[in-house]
Design a protein around this motif. Structure first.
Motif, PDB file in Angstrom:
ATOM      1  N   THR A  74       0.988  -1.255  -0.061  1.00 41.81           N
ATOM      2  CA  THR A  74      -0.017   0.106  -0.035  1.00 41.81           C
ATOM      3  C   THR A  74       0.935   1.422   0.118  1.00 41.81           C
ATOM      4  O   THR A  74       0.493   2.292  -0.807  1.00 41.81           O
ATOM      5  CB  THR A  74      -1.002  -0.053   1.490  1.00 41.81           C
ATOM      6  N   SER A  91     -10.197   4.774   1.333  1.00 43.25           N
ATOM      7  CA  SER A  91     -10.273   3.666   2.178  1.00 43.25           C
ATOM      8  C   SER A  91     -10.575   3.410   3.350  1.00 43.25           C
ATOM      9  O   SER A  91     -11.394   2.859   3.896  1.00 43.25           O
ATOM     10  CB  SER A  91      -8.739   2.920   1.853  1.00 43.25           C
ATOM     11  N   ALA A  92     -10.303   4.626   4.220  1.00 44.90           N
ATOM     12  CA  ALA A  92     -10.697   4.681   5.581  1.00 44.90           C
ATOM     13  C   ALA A  92     -12.241   5.262   5.549  1.00 44.90           C
ATOM     14  O   ALA A  92     -12.831   4.595   6.378  1.00 44.90           O
ATOM     15  CB  ALA A  92      -9.750   5.768   6.175  1.00 44.90           C
ATOM     16  N   VAL A  95     -14.001   1.756   4.909  1.00 52.69           N
ATOM     17  CA  VAL A  95     -13.903   0.991   5.785  1.00 52.69           C
ATOM     18  C   VAL A  95     -14.981   1.261   7.221  1.00 52.69           C
ATOM     19  O   VAL A  95     -15.513   0.626   7.728  1.00 52.69           O
ATOM     20  CB  VAL A  95     -12.574   0.811   6.791  1.00 52.69           C
ATOM     21  N   THR A 108     -10.636  -6.676  -1.278  1.00 54.79           N
ATOM     22  CA  THR A 108      -9.336  -6.952  -0.720  1.00 54.79           C
ATOM     23  C   THR A 108      -9.210  -8.486  -0.430  1.00 54.79           C
ATOM     24  O   THR A 108      -8.092  -9.106  -0.612  1.00 54.79           O
ATOM     25  CB  THR A 108      -9.161  -6.388   0.822  1.00 54.79           C
ATOM     26  N   ARG A 141      -5.333  -3.805  11.117  1.00 55.33           N
ATOM     27  CA  ARG A 141      -6.381  -3.154  10.260  1.00 55.33           C
ATOM     28  C   ARG A 141      -6.203  -1.693  10.417  1.00 55.33           C
ATOM     29  O   ARG A 141      -6.025  -1.176   9.449  1.00 55.33           O
ATOM     30  CB  ARG A 141      -7.553  -3.805  10.089  1.00 55.33           C
ATOM     31  N   THR A 145      -4.764   1.043   8.064  1.00 56.92           N
ATOM     32  CA  THR A 145      -5.893   1.845   7.126  1.00 56.92           C
ATOM     33  C   THR A 145      -5.887   3.335   7.564  1.00 56.92           C
ATOM     34  O   THR A 145      -5.626   4.166   6.809  1.00 56.92           O
ATOM     35  CB  THR A 145      -7.134   1.302   7.528  1.00 56.92           C
ATOM     36  N   TYR A 146      -5.878   3.684   8.905  1.00 56.48           N
ATOM     37  CA  TYR A 146      -5.796   5.114   9.451  1.00 56.48           C
ATOM     38  C   TYR A 146      -4.623   5.661   9.419  1.00 56.48           C
ATOM     39  O   TYR A 146      -4.387   6.767   9.352  1.00 56.48           O
ATOM     40  CB  TYR A 146      -6.430   5.170  10.756  1.00 56.48           C
TER      41      TYR A 146
END
Length: 195
Positions: A74, A91-92, A95, A108, A141, A145-146
């Protein structure tokens, strides 16, 4: 910038320079179809990058090597996009949104290299009770992600201090943190504190 739910197909068409307000519907169908196309565009490149890393790590019993396979693709993808980027923030948002969460999860989970990296990580990380492992899966995760979404936002805002951190230094720090998370000891919870 406005949020996945808040932005209309009309605003997307205008931002794309389309005079036709129904261009999103014409080219993609629904907003979910447009988001799926965006996710696939990014996931395809991330998958190619991860495939190489998984092949290089094959046979390793090193937790860090497999965490690298989870995190680095990523980062490399984001770095390849130039500035500004929006993928990590999108993405965030996906999610966090119950209506669109499945779009990112479905794409994913199609990744063979991701499944291979997770299976290898499962084989080499310490044995943990199911609740501890589930919590650390969730934390992993969230960090990925964040963490990337916040870095992307900071780059877009030209926040001070960014000159000290390249995508590579940020990624190495994230890999170190997640590796530490998986190798950290755990504290048994006394029966009186369980639900």
């Amino acid at each position: 910038e406005q949020g996945v739910v808040a932005v209309s197909n009309r605003q997307i068409s205008e931002a794309a320079g389309q005079g036709n307000n129904t261009a999103v519907g014409y080219h993609f169908g629904t907003k979910a179809d447009l988001l799926t196309a965006i996710v696939r565009r990014h996931q395809d490149d991330i998958e190619r990058r991860r495939e190489s890393l998984v092949a290089a790590a094959a046979g390793s019993e090193d937790v860090r090597a497999w965490v690298d396979c989870l995190v680095r693709p990523t980062a490399e993808h984001l770095a390849s996009l130039g500035l500004p980027t929006w993928w990590a923030r999108l993405s965030a948002q996906l999610v966090a949104d119950p209506m669109f969460r499945h779009l990112l999860a479905d794409e994913t989970l199609r990744s063979e290299s991701l499944r291979a990296a997770i299976e290898a990580l499962d084989r080499c990380r310490p044995e943990l009770p199911a609740p501890v492992r589930e919590q650390r899966d969730m934390m992993t995760r969230q960090l990925i992600t964040y963490g990337y979404a916040e870095r992307e936002q900071a780059l877009a805002a030209r926040s001070p201090g960014l000159e000290r951190h390249t995508w590579e230094t940020f990624t190495v720090g994230l890999i170190d943190a997640i590796t530490g998370l998986w190798l950290a000891p755990w504290t048994p919870i006394p029966p009186s504190h369980r639900e």
